[in-house]
Enzyme design. Structure first.
Site, PDB file in Angstrom:
ATOM      1  N   ASP A 161      57.740  60.231  55.116  1.00  0.00           N
ATOM      2  CA  ASP A 161      58.605  60.963  54.390  1.00  0.00           C
ATOM      3  C   ASP A 161      58.172  62.612  54.600  1.00  0.00           C
ATOM      4  O   ASP A 161      58.007  63.298  55.523  1.00  0.00           O
ATOM      5  CB  ASP A 161      57.971  60.686  53.572  1.00  0.00           C
ATOM      6  CG  ASP A 161      57.553  59.234  52.923  1.00  0.00           C
ATOM      7  OD1 ASP A 161      58.250  58.187  53.161  1.00  0.00           O
ATOM      8  OD2 ASP A 161      56.941  59.305  52.095  1.00  0.00           O
ATOM      9  N   LYS A 162      59.085  63.232  54.279  1.00  0.00           N
ATOM     10  CA  LYS A 162      59.772  64.870  54.437  1.00  0.00           C
ATOM     11  C   LYS A 162      58.027  65.464  53.418  1.00  0.00           C
ATOM     12  O   LYS A 162      57.839  65.846  54.883  1.00  0.00           O
ATOM     13  CB  LYS A 162      61.289  64.772  53.498  1.00  0.00           C
ATOM     14  CG  LYS A 162      60.966  66.248  53.425  1.00  0.00           C
ATOM     15  CD  LYS A 162      62.452  66.951  52.665  1.00  0.00           C
ATOM     16  CE  LYS A 162      62.323  68.114  52.607  1.00  0.00           C
ATOM     17  NZ  LYS A 162      63.837  68.847  51.484  1.00  0.00           N
TER      18      LYS A 162
END
Length: 350
Positions: A159-160
């Site tokens: 994820d970011k």
């Protein structure tokens, strides 16, 4: 002929894994036919070379057994194939962005992704991604592998705001082999997470199908009953208790979108400062203003959830050697742990 396409219908930047699994059952009247020809007639936009490469690496099974590309399909054979997803139709632009490289050879790279970096260009994130940085890096190398894939080959993503280790394939052969390892769950992936609350057990396992939330499609939710969602298993172990928060190690048995974040929330221990899952507010502790300020100061140190992919293990596609990598927690994550340690020590003083 019955078919079962087990790939998702989601946008590619939302897919859990970066490989696809197809399953076919040959009709009772199926003529005897080479399996590569059988599959190329049924898989759109897939070349014979990709199918033969999958066979070479044991990614094509007939009735549960790996076969070569010259296998002759027979009536009622059950055929399955695992392959990396087709290349997306999006222009990938090289960008000179620093990369923390833990290992690199002519076949694979292991990189340490920072927080606030998207892995692959997509809607709203067409530049500044890890892939943009990797393309630039590989373009600058004195020489490229003979079988260079033409772009970084991804078989998993983070994820970011999740930091930590990722393996990148440079060749199509490596991409195919790594896809199978991730699909077969033979890779080792261990994360460290700071979660809200004092977990009762020292270790445990969370099982429950993960699927898009029925209330908010951007989030994942656990569906313990029924067929909705995909099977997901997370093993956790307590590393350190801070009273109101707990540092845990999470070992993934499966690799679904937001798996750790959704699973820990499901058992009542949302990740610390998880903006999407509600961990960015005080969930445990006192009502004192001073405590609230302490927590908010910790939030300010982090760009997102306190989650780090610390350990990654896999079999090298070329040498067949098992490789295992570890990475340090990011400085902001360590700073938050130090602050909680200090807080706990001061609280426990007589």
């Amino acid at each position: 002929m019955k078919t079962e396409d087990q790939s998702d219908n989601l946008e590619e930047n939302e897919k859990e894994e970066l490989y696809e699994h197809h399953k076919f059952i040959a009709d009772a009247g199926q003529e005897v036919l080479r399996i590569d020809k059988f599959l190329i007639d049924r898989l759109a936009n897939t070349s014979r070379n990709k199918i033969q490469n999958a066979a070479k690496n044991g990614n094509i099974l007939v009735n549960g057994q790996a076969v070569k590309q010259n296998y002759k399909v027979k009536p009622e054979d059950e055929i399955s194939i695992v392959m990396p997803y087709p290349v997306r139709e999006i222009e990938l632009i090289p960008e000179n962005i620093p990369i923390d490289i833990h290992y690199e050879d002519d076949t694979v790279m292991v990189v340490n992704k920072p927080a606030n970096m998207v892995v692959h260009p997509g809607y709203g994130n067409y530049s500044g991604t890890l892939v943009n940085a990797l393309i630039y890096h590989i373009d600058q190398l004195p020489s490229k592998p003979d079988d260079y894939y033409g772009r970084p080959g991804l078989v998993h993503r983070l994820d970011k705001h999740t930091t930590g280790l990722m393996v990148i394939a440079k060749t199509e052969d490596a991409l195919t082999q790594l896809a199978k390892q991730f699909y077969d769950r033979t890779t080792e992936r261990r994360y460290q997470a700071l979660v809200w609350g004092d977990i009762a057990e020292d270790e445990g396992t969370i099982e429950g199908n993960l699927g898009r939330s029925l209330k908010n499609r951007k989030l994942m939710a656990v569906f313990p009953d029924g067929d909705y969602g995909k099977h997901a298993v997370t093993h956790y172990k307590v590393l350190k208790r801070f009273g109101y928060v707990t540092l845990v190690e999470c070992r993934l048995e499966t690799g679904r979108t937001h798996q750790i974040r959704a699973h820990m929330k499901y058992i009542g221990h949302t990740l610390f400062n998880d903006l999407e899952y509600g961990g960015n507010k005080v969930l445990k502790g006192t009502t004192f203003t001073k405590y609230k300020q302490f927590v908010e100061n910790n939030f300010a140190l982090l760009t997102g959830q306190a989650l780090h992919a610390k350990t990654l293990g896999f079999v090298h596609p070329k040498t067949k050697e098992y490789m295992r990598f570890n990475s340090e927690l990011p400085d902001d994550f360590k700073a938050v742990l130090d602050r909680w340690d200090t807080y706990l020590s001061a609280r426990d003083k007589p």
